[in-house]
Design a protein around this motif. Structure first.
Motif, PDB file in Angstrom:
ATOM      1  N   SER B  21     -67.177  22.659 -51.797  1.00  0.00           N
ATOM      2  CA  SER B  21     -67.853  22.384 -53.062  1.00  0.00           C
ATOM      3  C   SER B  21     -66.887  22.471 -54.052  1.00  0.00           C
ATOM      4  O   SER B  21     -65.874  23.075 -54.259  1.00  0.00           O
ATOM      5  N   GLU B  22     -67.236  21.935 -55.420  1.00  0.00           N
ATOM      6  CA  GLU B  22     -66.226  21.933 -56.544  1.00  0.00           C
ATOM      7  C   GLU B  22     -66.399  23.315 -57.197  1.00  0.00           C
ATOM      8  O   GLU B  22     -65.427  23.757 -57.967  1.00  0.00           O
ATOM      9  N   ALA B  23     -67.370  24.240 -56.781  1.00  0.00           N
ATOM     10  CA  ALA B  23     -67.429  25.541 -57.088  1.00  0.00           C
ATOM     11  C   ALA B  23     -68.130  26.371 -56.159  1.00  0.00           C
ATOM     12  O   ALA B  23     -68.740  26.004 -55.462  1.00  0.00           O
ATOM     13  N   THR B  24     -67.902  27.748 -56.211  1.00  0.00           N
ATOM     14  CA  THR B  24     -68.469  28.357 -55.067  1.00  0.00           C
ATOM     15  C   THR B  24     -69.898  28.757 -55.612  1.00  0.00           C
ATOM     16  O   THR B  24     -70.036  29.036 -57.036  1.00  0.00           O
ATOM     17  N   GLY B  25     -70.835  29.303 -54.731  1.00  0.00           N
ATOM     18  CA  GLY B  25     -71.998  29.507 -55.386  1.00  0.00           C
ATOM     19  C   GLY B  25     -73.010  28.455 -55.209  1.00  0.00           C
ATOM     20  O   GLY B  25     -74.284  28.720 -55.213  1.00  0.00           O
ATOM     21  N   HIS B  26     -72.404  27.386 -55.525  1.00  0.00           N
ATOM     22  CA  HIS B  26     -73.528  26.189 -55.505  1.00  0.00           C
ATOM     23  C   HIS B  26     -72.821  24.864 -55.067  1.00  0.00           C
ATOM     24  O   HIS B  26     -71.384  24.913 -54.929  1.00  0.00           O
ATOM     25  N   LEU B  27     -73.551  23.972 -54.513  1.00  0.00           N
ATOM     26  CA  LEU B  27     -72.934  22.799 -53.629  1.00  0.00           C
ATOM     27  C   LEU B  27     -72.716  21.580 -54.564  1.00  0.00           C
ATOM     28  O   LEU B  27     -73.912  21.105 -54.998  1.00  0.00           O
ATOM     29  N   THR B  28     -71.748  21.190 -54.864  1.00  0.00           N
ATOM     30  CA  THR B  28     -71.639  19.935 -55.815  1.00  0.00           C
ATOM     31  C   THR B  28     -70.185  19.331 -55.219  1.00  0.00           C
ATOM     32  O   THR B  28     -69.304  19.821 -55.249  1.00  0.00           O
ATOM     33  N   ARG B  29     -70.375  18.033 -54.755  1.00  0.00           N
ATOM     34  CA  ARG B  29     -69.346  17.472 -53.941  1.00  0.00           C
ATOM     35  C   ARG B  29     -69.480  15.925 -54.448  1.00  0.00           C
ATOM     36  O   ARG B  29     -70.246  15.053 -53.771  1.00  0.00           O
ATOM     37  N   VAL B  30     -68.640  15.566 -55.342  1.00  0.00           N
ATOM     38  CA  VAL B  30     -68.651  14.144 -55.785  1.00  0.00           C
ATOM     39  C   VAL B  30     -67.786  13.317 -55.297  1.00  0.00           C
ATOM     40  O   VAL B  30     -66.891  13.721 -54.423  1.00  0.00           O
ATOM     41  N   TYR B  31     -67.918  11.947 -55.315  1.00  0.00           N
ATOM     42  CA  TYR B  31     -66.987  10.897 -54.641  1.00  0.00           C
ATOM     43  C   TYR B  31     -65.652  11.015 -55.183  1.00  0.00           C
ATOM     44  O   TYR B  31     -65.274  11.198 -56.188  1.00  0.00           O
ATOM     45  N   LEU B  32     -64.709  10.896 -54.000  1.00  0.00           N
ATOM     46  CA  LEU B  32     -63.087  11.006 -54.374  1.00  0.00           C
ATOM     47  C   LEU B  32     -62.785  12.298 -54.879  1.00  0.00           C
ATOM     48  O   LEU B  32     -61.583  12.344 -55.436  1.00  0.00           O
ATOM     49  N   SER B  33     -63.421  13.321 -54.566  1.00  0.00           N
ATOM     50  CA  SER B  33     -62.988  14.495 -55.212  1.00  0.00           C
ATOM     51  C   SER B  33     -62.148  15.233 -53.991  1.00  0.00           C
ATOM     52  O   SER B  33     -62.218  14.753 -52.763  1.00  0.00           O
ATOM     53  N   PRO B  34     -61.357  16.352 -54.190  1.00  0.00           N
ATOM     54  CA  PRO B  34     -60.750  17.029 -53.277  1.00  0.00           C
ATOM     55  C   PRO B  34     -61.709  17.562 -52.266  1.00  0.00           C
ATOM     56  O   PRO B  34     -61.393  17.784 -51.216  1.00  0.00           O
ATOM     57  N   GLU B  35     -62.667  17.969 -52.611  1.00  0.00           N
ATOM     58  CA  GLU B  35     -63.976  18.706 -51.726  1.00  0.00           C
ATOM     59  C   GLU B  35     -64.509  17.651 -50.959  1.00  0.00           C
ATOM     60  O   GLU B  35     -64.827  17.942 -49.624  1.00  0.00           O
TER      61      GLU B  35
END
Lengths: 413, 413
Positions: B21-35
């Motif tokens: 996830s782009e941040a700890t504590g909640h899940l957000t994972r967008v297209y072509l991101s490191p995550e």
């Protein structure tokens, strides 16, 4: 016989007052402003010219007095307010003051002295635009002005106390504006209707029965938000469909009874997205009636039916009363005498409640009150489009003059 | 017999993906991101471990291939997406990818080769969070990717073209992600329901009939504003009471027909003051159905009935179509084979439409599509509270495996 009432002059004077504005191009005249001083000066001049002795009282109201047969007799008080809302019309308030002056001018022209004095008052604050507190002028006269109001401040941070001083008045002496009960026989106000009833009935004037009482609520419905695509209709707890049913229940209840009005003026959906079933809806309810019992009965019925609607739909209802104002009923003996004046002038009689607030709400603490409504165009008010006809202005003034001439302060109980 | 399907492992893998996830504590994972790269790496590892040959395609999708009895045979394609909305749940998309890998692992464990290949795809973009354009991954595979989308930019101003390069992909070669029709037998996706139907019926799985079509409207009602106290009920042209009647008409129309859903998600009153009768109301309407004809018929009926309501009330109605999506129907032959798998696994059969959008909407341009829904808690999705049970995850995987084992690509028409 020379026409003693000049309706054109009434309209010209409303135009002249409308030029006393904080900006050109639109009319805004708030309490204790330089433009209120200009307007007050015009009114004092017209009162003097109409044969009255004049003064400005301790809160800034202007008062003209036309003595009766015996000097110092108690007075029939006529008038309305000289302040305006922002971007106002030219007749709300002013028409009542100017028409009353015109009536006194007619008495003076005929050298007619009555068994009572006539006073015309131009209240300096009814709308409450500047300090957020309405009816300051009439509360002071009625003796119900709250000294705490002196600490209220306007948008620039000026307190009422300071503004009174700047206007040349002494905040310590505001109490002197209060009149004694034995000095005032009644307060009678001519005002534009601010509603469409007289126009719809094709009547120039109407006799007011009461200034309606009002109860205002904040209502919240809590349902369950959900995806607009995935939750089937029968599994929804949609706060908005529940609210819609409540809005129609409010309308139906008010339509079922004469003179009751109920309005949902503001409604918000939360979260308020095109693809989300509303989980919460917040709306206002404004309920008014010319009898407190009628309003309270409607409030109870609506509370029950809204509760039932929400119960059936599995959503939660919260109703919070924001404020409640009792009615200011017009005195039957004054209504009768106003009726008689309407009939004597050859107009059809119609009684109606006032949905809007007026100085009579404060004045009833001092004396009995009465009101005469004059038809206005399309019921529009608090708007530059406010309009009256010359004929209706003449009708209003004629009825008011007839009422004054025949006024009998001995009320039959 | 050793259990070949390990539902715990499916859930563990969903947990592992949720940590990308782009941040700890909640899940957000967008297209072509490191995550997304981290998540893709995990998925590629699991695919390899399950006996598949793996690759990342030209748009960033990850693909595992399990050859059939004959190498190079056309494939049954399974999968879902690996990107998420902001503050997402752990199962939307991921459960379908991970369950499909688990099924292939079971085939591998039994050294079972089928008369067709099985591919598992993890689409890199379905939600469209980053570039505002949904289904980028599946559109590229279906050959319907619009090159103009390369110029779309994210919140930081990075274009899709630049983001592809940063991710190590060549924007010039995106076309190479497209599959030929003769390579793909069908696309079948397992997904959480994202709605409450299966839960309300106490069923672990359901066979999807169609991804619903949708029409969205902006609706405006223009009445006449007025003072809440002065305009009697019978002289009002209240935009909100008209809108309330429309909201209930929308609800009634949708309730009268199975699978049709209609939602007014956002409603605003103007001017929106407690003491002003609403002069204007603006609201949205989202209409969905599993058959285009059904949706279009409902749209016509609602347009007529809203017009009638507003006509009777003397207010003006304007309905503007914001967008319209045709349905993506699931192929009857795939539904039959999914039904058979559900029954064979001993679960009651239930067919239902999908109210939410899915990759199948794009994939239908390439091949027939089918979908299997798994029950989720309270219908909640796009929310960290998204939840599934171990038992339901197992049920979903068992049905999917049974479907794969018995898959007959010879569709009977």
């Amino acid at each position: 016989m020379t026409p003693v009432l000049r309706a054109e002059r009434i309209l010209d004077r409303c135009d002249a007052l409308a030029r006393c504005s904080e900006a050109t191009g639109h009319l805004t005249r708030v309490y204790l402003s330089p433009e209120l001083r200009s307007a007050s000066q015009l009114v004092l001049d017209w009162m003097r010219e109409a044969g009255m002795s004049v003064r400005t009282d301790a809160i800034g109201n202007v008062i003209g007095r036309y003595e009766g047969a015996q000097s110092g007799a108690p007075a029939l008080m006529l008038g309305s307010h000289l302040d305006t809302v922002r971007d106002a019309g030219k007749y709300d308030g002013m028409l009542g003051v100017v028409s009353a002056i015109e009536c006194v001018a007619a008495l003076t022209a005929r050298e007619l002295r009555l068994p009572f004095a006539v006073e015309v008052i131009g209240f300096a604050d009814e709308e409450g635009v500047r300090f957020g507190s309405t009816l300051i002028g009439s509360r002071a006269v009625a003796g119900t002005f709250e000294p705490a109001t002196l600490d209220a401040s306007d948008a620039r941070g000026t307190t009422l106390r300071e503004a009174l001083r700047d206007y040349g008045l002494d905040p310590q002496r505001v109490g002197e504006a209060a009149r004694r009960r034995d000095q005032v026989l009644a307060y009678v106000e001519l005002h534009i209707e601010q509603g469409p009833v007289l126009e719809s009935l094709d009547l120039p004037v109407g006799v007011v029965t009461a200034i309606n009482g009002a109860t205002r609520y904040q209502i919240e419905i809590e349902g369950i938000a959900g995806h607009s695509g995935t939750v089937p209709m029968h599994l929804r707890h949609d706060a908005l469909t529940a609210a819609a049913q409540c809005v129609l229940a409010v309308e139906a209840r008010a339509c079922g009874e004469a003179h009751l009005v109920a309005t949902v003026g503001k409604l918000e959906t939360m979260p308020g997205a095109i693809n989300v079933i509303p989980g919460k809806v917040r709306f206002t309810l404004d309920l008014r009636a010319p009898a407190d019992e009628q309003r309270q009965r409607a409030a109870r019925d609506l509370s029950d039916s809204l509760q039932a609607i929400c119960g059936e739909r599995g959503v939660a209802l919260t109703m919070t009363t924001l404020h409640e104002n009792a009615i200011a009923g017009c005195a039957p003996w004054l209504m009768q005498q106003l009726d008689a004046a309407v009939t004597a002038q050859g107009y059809p009689l119609h009684r109606l409640p006032s949905g809007a607030g007026h100085d009579g709400m404060a004045m009833q603490a001092l004396c009995d009150i009465g009101m005469l409504f004059v038809r206005c165009k399309a019921g529009i008010s608090h708007n530059p489009a406010e309009a009256v006809t010359l004929g209706d202005v003449e009708a209003g003034a004629r009825v008011l003059l007839r009422f004054i001439e025949n006024f009998n302060p001995e009320q039959e109980s």
